[in-house]
Design an enzyme around this catalytic site. Sequence first.
Site, PDB file in Angstrom:
ATOM      1  N   ARG A  56       0.835  -1.042   0.009  1.00  0.00           N
ATOM      2  CA  ARG A  56       0.203  -0.066  -0.204  1.00  0.00           C
ATOM      3  C   ARG A  56       0.731   1.396   0.080  1.00  0.00           C
ATOM      4  O   ARG A  56       0.633   2.272  -0.584  1.00  0.00           O
ATOM      5  CB  ARG A  56      -0.840  -0.119   1.298  1.00  0.00           C
ATOM      6  N   TYR A 109     -16.954  16.217 -15.794  1.00  0.00           N
ATOM      7  CA  TYR A 109     -17.506  14.687 -15.708  1.00  0.00           C
ATOM      8  C   TYR A 109     -18.651  14.671 -14.800  1.00  0.00           C
ATOM      9  O   TYR A 109     -18.349  15.015 -13.758  1.00  0.00           O
ATOM     10  CB  TYR A 109     -16.191  13.791 -15.765  1.00  0.00           C
ATOM     11  N   ASP A 178      -7.816  18.394 -14.373  1.00  0.00           N
ATOM     12  CA  ASP A 178      -8.222  17.121 -14.948  1.00  0.00           C
ATOM     13  C   ASP A 178      -7.755  17.082 -16.385  1.00  0.00           C
ATOM     14  O   ASP A 178      -8.315  17.619 -17.253  1.00  0.00           O
ATOM     15  CB  ASP A 178      -9.516  16.793 -14.725  1.00  0.00           C
ATOM     16  N   LYS A 203      -8.503   6.163 -19.297  1.00  0.00           N
ATOM     17  CA  LYS A 203      -8.865   6.702 -20.733  1.00  0.00           C
ATOM     18  C   LYS A 203      -7.701   6.539 -21.427  1.00  0.00           C
ATOM     19  O   LYS A 203      -6.883   5.650 -21.606  1.00  0.00           O
ATOM     20  CB  LYS A 203      -9.583   8.075 -20.415  1.00  0.00           C
TER      21      LYS A 203
HETATM   22  N1  PLP Z   1     -12.420  12.470 -15.359  1.00  0.00           N
HETATM   23  C1  PLP Z   1     -13.000  12.661 -16.523  1.00  0.00           C
HETATM   24  C2  PLP Z   1     -12.644  13.690 -17.287  1.00  0.00           C
HETATM   25  C3  PLP Z   1     -13.551  11.404 -16.668  1.00  0.00           C
HETATM   26  O1  PLP Z   1     -14.035  11.170 -17.811  1.00  0.00           O
HETATM   27  C4  PLP Z   1     -13.552  10.542 -15.594  1.00  0.00           C
HETATM   28  C5  PLP Z   1     -14.325   9.338 -16.119  1.00  0.00           C
HETATM   29  O2  PLP Z   1     -14.983   9.084 -17.075  1.00  0.00           O
HETATM   30  C6  PLP Z   1     -13.087  10.514 -14.648  1.00  0.00           C
HETATM   31  C7  PLP Z   1     -12.453  11.815 -14.354  1.00  0.00           C
HETATM   32  C8  PLP Z   1     -13.067   9.484 -13.508  1.00  0.00           C
HETATM   33  O3  PLP Z   1     -12.292   8.480 -13.558  1.00  0.00           O
HETATM   34  P1  PLP Z   1     -12.784   6.979 -13.355  1.00  0.00           P
HETATM   35  O4  PLP Z   1     -13.594   6.683 -14.074  1.00  0.00           O
HETATM   36  O5  PLP Z   1     -11.101   6.201 -13.861  1.00  0.00           O
HETATM   37  O6  PLP Z   1     -12.760   7.020 -11.651  1.00  0.00           O
END
Ligand code: PLP
Length: 393
Positions: A56, A109, A178, A203
């Site tokens: 961890r 998101y 992000d 992604k």
């Molecule tokens: N940020 C964006 C722009 C996303 O599209 C997503 C998921 O689709 C996330 C964060 C969250 O990521 P995760 O699904 O890996 O938890």
Amino acid sequence: MPDASTNPDLGFASRAIHAGQAPDPTTGAVVPPIYQVSTYKQDGVGGLRGGYEYSRSANPTRTALEECIASLEGGDRGFAFASGLAGQDTLLRALIRPGDHVVVPSDAYGGTYRQFNKVFVPWGIEHDIAAIADVDAVRAAIRPGLTKVVWIETPTNPLLGIADIAALADVAHEAGVDNTFASSYLQQPLALGADVVTHSATKYAGGHSDVVGGLVVTRAGVETARGEDVTEQVAFHQNAVGGVAGPFDSWLVLRGLKTLAVRMERHCDNAEAVVEFLQGHPGVTKVHYPGLADHPNHDVAARQMTRFGGMVSFQVKGGDDVAAKVCAETELWTLGESLGGVEALIEHPGRMTHASVAGTALEVPSDLIRLSVGIEDVDDLIADLKQALDRLT
Ligand code: PLP
């Protein structure tokens, strides 16, 4: 020649393949092994080999990924998590405390907004929603002394809005970006003044729709509003909260990063051709893509991204039902959530990824279709979209 695994002067594609990934000292294996292990033999109490004690806290496969993403984002340290949301959660716990205020994008998101609204609000965090593409709107939403984080997503999911990272970093105490939609290859938020960067590694970083993961990268010398070092705080919370990436997941993301540069070029080539096709189709009423000259923040995107990415959204004649049918009647474009993999994906945000924000300020148009443009042959991708749009719109 300096060691390729630590040489910051190498180009992006070279660092993606080598940073943090020196050949294994025992066997010479050119790919970091999957250290599928929870604990490590100590040479006498506290005699750790290479600092490894318990997985961890640290695991060599995860370390390789963390060093690689730190190098790719030009940051101080990288941290790998079990999902993008796990990374965001840990980062926010490191930065904010009950009573603090954050500014959240009006187009983000849906899961990010749900995390702020349904997890952090009950813990005493207040937030305001601002149009992140509008620097004055963000400035107006900041509560002096109380706002500790401005959360920036750019391009945004699913409307491909663009935020001016450098301008927002100027007005925000802690500007978290992000970088999921652009990827480290197309956009470098830390160099533009952002304090921290996050990714859903699920992604483009992973890139093959075979792993869920999250990444956080910090910049040296940044302090929290409480005067603590951000890198140290994230490191502490990563271990204390424990939402870490496992060894196999870390290995998959690391393998994905090796081809990020070539994949992104192809995603961009294909997206540009798909956008051109959509713009000429009579059933399409609007195309959202930051590369279009009439995109409201095209100039900002052109300044801060090297190309405009593989994500495209568009609206169709006939509304919600037609949009849902188009999504269901493509063959090569797979109907599914997520994005950033080699294969083309299509989805209906209003009923799928963004259903959780229905009825809020983040609700998306019901006739919207989101494309994650894959790296297949673009003529095949266009032919498949054409057959569905010709029949249904
Ligand atoms: N940020 C964006 C722009 C996303 O599209 C997503 C998921 O689709 C996330 C964060 C969250 O990521 P995760 O699904 O890996 O938890």
